[in-house]
Scaffold this active site. Sequence first.
Site, mmCIF file in Angstrom:
data_model
loop_
_atom_site.group_PDB
_atom_site.id
_atom_site.type_symbol
_atom_site.label_atom_id
_atom_site.label_comp_id
_atom_site.label_asym_id
_atom_site.label_seq_id
_atom_site.Cartn_x
_atom_site.Cartn_y
_atom_site.Cartn_z
ATOM 1 N N ASP A 169 0.871 -1.152 0.000
ATOM 2 C CA ASP A 169 0.000 0.000 0.000
ATOM 3 C C ASP A 169 0.921 1.219 0.000
ATOM 4 O OD1 ASP A 169 -3.193 0.605 1.641
ATOM 5 O OD2 ASP A 169 -2.069 1.781 0.176
HETATM 6 C C1 GLC Z 1 -4.375 4.280 -0.099
HETATM 7 C C2 GLC Z 1 -5.294 3.090 0.082
HETATM 8 C C3 GLC Z 1 -5.269 2.137 -1.081
HETATM 9 C C4 GLC Z 1 -5.050 2.930 -2.346
HETATM 10 C C5 GLC Z 1 -3.643 3.491 -2.298
HETATM 11 C C6 GLC Z 1 -3.335 4.397 -3.481
HETATM 12 O O1 GLC Z 1 -3.780 4.646 1.097
HETATM 13 O O2 GLC Z 1 -5.170 2.338 1.276
HETATM 14 O O3 GLC Z 1 -6.518 1.438 -1.108
HETATM 15 O O4 GLC Z 1 -5.204 2.087 -3.494
HETATM 16 O O5 GLC Z 1 -3.389 4.203 -1.095
HETATM 17 O O6 GLC Z 1 -4.135 5.537 -3.446
#
Ligand code: GLC
Length: 727
Positions: free
Chosen positions: A276
Site C-alpha cells: 500500500d
Molecule cells: C491508499 C489506500 C489504497 C489505495 C492506495 C493508493 O492509502 O489504502 O486502497 O489504493 O493508497 O491511493
Amino acid sequence: MTQLLKTRWIVFVVILIGACGSLIVTNSSHAQEQRALYLDVSQPLERRVEDLLSRMTLEEKLAVVHADSKFTSAAIPRLGLPRRWLSDGPHGVREDVGPDNWLPAGHTDDFASFMPALVGLAATWNSDLATAYGKVIGEEARQRGKQIMLGPGMNIMRTPLNGRNFEYPGEDPFLSSRMVVNYIRAVQAEDVSSCAKHFAANDQEYQRGTINVEMDERALREIYLRPFQAAVQEAGVRTVMSAYNKFRGKWCSENEYLLNKILKDEWGFKGLVMSDWNGTHSTKGAVLGGLDLEMGTEVLPYERFFMANGFRDGLSSGEFSMSVLDDKVRRNLRQMLETKAVEGRGTGAINTKEHQATARRIAEESFVLLKNDNNALPLDPNAVKSIAVIGENAIQLQAYGGGSARIKAFYEITPLEGILRRIGDRVNISFAKGYSDKPNEELASQAVRAASQADVVVYVGGLNHRPGFDAEGTDRKDMKLPYGQDELLSKIVAANPRTIVVLFGGAPVEMGPWLGKVPALLQAWYPGMEGGNALARVLFGDVNPSGRLSCTFPRRLEDSPAHAMGNYPGKDGTVKYEEGLLVGYRWFDTKNIEPLFPFGFGLSYTKFEYSGLRIEADKPGVMSVKFEISNVGTREGGEVAQLYVQDLKPRLQRPFKELKGFSKVFLKPGEKQTVEIPLNRSSFAFYDPAQHSFTAEKGDYKVLVGSSSRDIRLEALTRLTTTTLEK
Ligand code: GLC
C-alpha cells in the site's frame, strides 16, 4: 510479384527484422539473427517471461520492483517495455494526480464513470452484475492507459464503524467471494490487471498504519482470507496489495506467513504483491518477506525507496541472492506481458451509454427496501400532487469523496434531480435541506414546513464521505445518524406521517424513534452517477427493488460482535478478533441476538413463495439443492434465494449457520421457476488448524433455504458419509 522482386522483398524483410532484433537485443550475438522470443506473443507466457528476464540488466530488474512516480513504475525502452500505470480505485478510474504528490494533475482527460459503491454491488446479490461492473472498470482503465486497477477491496465488515466499509462487499466471505471473483475476471478480460486489497485484515481505519491484528487461524482462513483466496484461485487476480497494518506482530508488507507461505506457496499465487502507498518499512523485510513492488514510499528521489538503492546494496553485499530479485521481476514481468505491454492493447471506452446503463442497473438492484407498510411504495405519480424532497443527501454529490476511491465524475444524478426528471412535469416538487454538518434550527423548521405542505415527503439522509463517516483514514465514532437527523426526522414525520426515508451510507446506522413512525425505508448505499435516476425508478415503481442486505443492521452498536466483546478499536496498538469466526450474522445467530434488520434481508413490491425442496446427488461430488420459487404477487420482481448450511454436530465450534449458495431470480406475477444451487464438499468444510487444512467431516447437516438469514422457508437434512481434507 516476379521472382527477383520477391527475393529482394524477402531479403529486405530479413534485414528489417534483424535490424529490429539488433535494436532490441544487444547482449547475445546468437540472438542477433532472431527476433527476441519475448516479443513473440504466440509463445507461452512463461517462456516469454524467462526470455525477457534473461535480457535484463541489474538496473532494469531493480526498476520494475519500485515506483518512479506516485502511480507508475519505469519504462525500459531498450526492451520495449512502456511505463506501467496504476490507478485507483474500486468504483472507477481515479483522476490523475502528481506525479510526485497527491495533488490533482490538472488534466482535463481524466474524468470517469462513477460506479455504485461495492457494498451496494454486494447488496444486489447478482454476480452477473459484478461481471458487468468489472467490464466497465476494465474498459475505462484501458481508455485511460492504466495497466493495474487498484481494486476491488475485499476486507470484511467486522465493525459497522470502519470508514471504508463502503468500499468492501460486506460481512460474509461467500457473498464477498462471488462478487470479487466475477469483478476481477471481467476487469482482467480487458487486458487490465485487478488488485485484491488490502491483504490482510485491514478491517478498520483507526490506527490503520500501525495497528497489530491478532486472530485465531480459523477466523483468518474461514473469514478474512477467504475472498482473497477466491480472488487468487478462482479469478487468477494478477496483483495483491499488502495492507498497512501488522498481522501477528509483523507488517503485512513484509509478512512471510501471509505473503510467502499462504499466498505464494499454499495458494500458488504467481502475480505480484505491491505495498500500500507508504506501507513499506524496510529493505530486508520487504525483500525477504514477499513484497514484489514498492509503491508510494514517501521519500524522493525514488532511488531511495527500500527496494531501490537498499536492494542493490544488499545484492552486492551478498545479503540477498539474485534469485530473490529474479522472482520478484518475474512476477512483475508476468503482469506486464499479461496486459500486453509489448504488443499494446486496443483502446477502451469511457462513460458510454452501456456504462451508464450498467451503473443504473447496479444501483437499482442494490437498493434494499427495509420497510414498506401498507404498500406505501411505490408512489403513484398520478395520485400525488406534491412531494417535499428533504435532506442534504438529496443534493449532495458523493463522487469526489471517501478517499482513494474518489472519482472525477463526468456527471452524477442526485436524488432530487432524478425525481425532478422522472415526475417534475406533473407533480409539484419542493426541496428543503433540513440539516447540514451542524444541526440548524432554521433549516429544520423550513423542512418541517415543507413536509406539512406536501402530500408526501421523500427524505434523503444518512451518511456521507466527510471525514469521520464513510471516509478512508477514519472510522465513525458511533452508529448514530449524524447532524441531528433523528430529531429532525421525528419532527418531519410528526408534520407528515407519509414520509418515505432513503438512507445513503456504506454501513448500518442505528434507527432512532422515527423508524416506528415512517411507513417506508430504503437503504441506498452510494449509488453512483446514475443514482438519482435509479432511485426515482424504484420510488415510482418502474423497477421493483430486489436488493438484500450485505451486512447485518444491529439494533445497537453494542450488539455487534467486535463491540460486544470490547475488541474495537483495540488497545496498546493491538486489536484482537476474540469473536473469531462469529462476525456479522454468525454472531447474531449463534448468540441469538435479534438484529434490527438481518443479513440477506430485503422486501419487494411483490411476494414470493418457496416449495419442493429436494437434494439430488446427480453429479459426482456435487449435491444439487433444488426447489421452486413462485411470484404470488401482482408485480414482476427479483428474489434472492439464500442457502445456508448448518453442521448439526460440529467437532470444533462452528457458527450456527453459514451462507454457502444463493440464486437471484426474476419472476413475472404468477410465474414459478425451479432453482438449483450446487453444493460440493467445500460447502461443508471448516478449517482444522491441527491438520492445516480445510476438512469436510462426515456427519449430518441441515440445508436451510430462505429469503434472508432469518427468514428460512425450506429445510432439509443431508449427510456426508466420509471425511475429506482439502488439498
Ligand atoms: C491508499 C489506500 C489504497 C489505495 C492506495 C493508493 O492509502 O489504502 O486502497 O489504493 O493508497 O491511493
